[in-house]
Design an enzyme around this catalytic site. Sequence first.
Site, mmCIF file in Angstrom:
data_model
loop_
_atom_site.group_PDB
_atom_site.id
_atom_site.type_symbol
_atom_site.label_atom_id
_atom_site.label_comp_id
_atom_site.label_asym_id
_atom_site.label_seq_id
_atom_site.Cartn_x
_atom_site.Cartn_y
_atom_site.Cartn_z
ATOM 1 N N CYS A 151 45.115 23.785 59.160
ATOM 2 C CA CYS A 151 44.802 22.882 60.458
ATOM 3 C C CYS A 151 43.399 22.684 60.561
ATOM 4 C CB CYS A 151 45.583 23.808 61.848
ATOM 5 S SG CYS A 151 44.494 24.979 62.218
ATOM 6 N N GLU A 175 44.943 31.526 57.563
ATOM 7 C CA GLU A 175 43.876 31.252 56.931
ATOM 8 C C GLU A 175 42.619 32.152 57.547
ATOM 9 O OE1 GLU A 175 46.077 29.072 57.752
ATOM 10 O OE2 GLU A 175 45.571 27.273 56.994
ATOM 11 N N CYS A 223 41.384 25.597 61.269
ATOM 12 C CA CYS A 223 40.965 26.689 60.129
ATOM 13 C C CYS A 223 39.857 25.940 59.246
ATOM 14 C CB CYS A 223 42.256 26.925 59.385
ATOM 15 S SG CYS A 223 43.160 28.041 60.286
ATOM 16 N N CYS A 234 46.265 31.358 62.876
ATOM 17 C CA CYS A 234 46.552 31.131 61.622
ATOM 18 C C CYS A 234 46.427 32.106 60.350
ATOM 19 C CB CYS A 234 46.016 29.744 61.337
ATOM 20 S SG CYS A 234 46.573 28.389 62.177
ATOM 21 N N ASN A 283 49.836 34.529 59.667
ATOM 22 C CA ASN A 283 49.921 33.998 60.793
ATOM 23 C C ASN A 283 50.218 35.117 61.799
ATOM 24 O OD1 ASN A 283 52.040 33.321 59.558
ATOM 25 N ND2 ASN A 283 52.742 31.942 61.378
ATOM 26 N N ILE A 284 49.633 35.047 62.932
ATOM 27 C CA ILE A 284 50.187 36.259 63.854
ATOM 28 C C ILE A 284 50.155 35.461 65.138
ATOM 29 C CG2 ILE A 284 49.312 38.132 65.330
ATOM 30 C CD1 ILE A 284 49.764 39.066 62.392
ATOM 31 N N GLU A 285 51.577 35.373 65.777
ATOM 32 C CA GLU A 285 51.727 34.477 66.963
ATOM 33 C C GLU A 285 51.776 35.435 68.265
ATOM 34 O OE1 GLU A 285 55.029 32.232 66.077
ATOM 35 O OE2 GLU A 285 54.108 31.049 64.754
HETATM 36 N N1 THU Z 1 49.964 27.971 60.481
HETATM 37 C C1 THU Z 1 49.172 28.570 59.662
HETATM 38 O O1 THU Z 1 49.082 30.008 59.796
HETATM 39 N N2 THU Z 1 48.475 27.816 58.726
HETATM 40 C C2 THU Z 1 48.514 26.658 58.749
HETATM 41 O O2 THU Z 1 47.804 26.088 57.673
HETATM 42 C C3 THU Z 1 49.278 25.865 59.493
HETATM 43 C C4 THU Z 1 49.958 26.634 60.848
HETATM 44 C C5 THU Z 1 50.738 28.844 61.616
HETATM 45 C C6 THU Z 1 50.330 28.870 63.023
HETATM 46 C C7 THU Z 1 51.580 29.220 63.700
HETATM 47 O O3 THU Z 1 51.911 30.558 63.744
HETATM 48 C C8 THU Z 1 52.667 28.451 62.539
HETATM 49 O O4 THU Z 1 52.055 28.260 61.488
HETATM 50 C C9 THU Z 1 53.052 27.228 63.035
HETATM 51 O O5 THU Z 1 52.299 26.221 63.553
#
Ligand code: THU
Length: 133
Positions: free
Chosen positions: A88, A55, A91, A53, A42-44
Amino acid sequence: MNKEELMKASDEARALSYSPYSNFKVGAAILLKDGTIIKGANIENSSYGLCMCAERNTVYRTLLSGYKVEDMLALALCADADELPYPCGACRQVLSELFPLDAPVIVCNTKGKFLETSVRELLPYAFGKDNLK
Ligand code: THU
């Protein structure tokens, strides 16, 4: 390549995560028919709605590396949490178009808990290109 190795790759992929806001590092790994494993995380962003996310980043990275949906054999997903990091809704929708519907999706955590499912199970009655006809 067995499932344990793919789960290990998804755990290692957590190191790629950029998640200073949630501090929730999610790693993913896609196994391809030629044996290659593509890792992602995941990259925020400070504009929270732009966070992406693990995935989706991983399936996009796979496609952008020149592979096709049919080349993908399995996906593993890992987080350091008591609960499993289920994909989520966004995804699930993206995977329903860009990952084989019946291929293994292995959701795991760093404590050894895991669940094997598929996109078909995760998103029944998915909206797809056939609905646009
Ligand atoms: N996130 C994912 O990368 N995959 C998931 O299946 C659930 C959530 C990430 C998104 C965000 O960067 C962090 O988790 C918190 O929600």
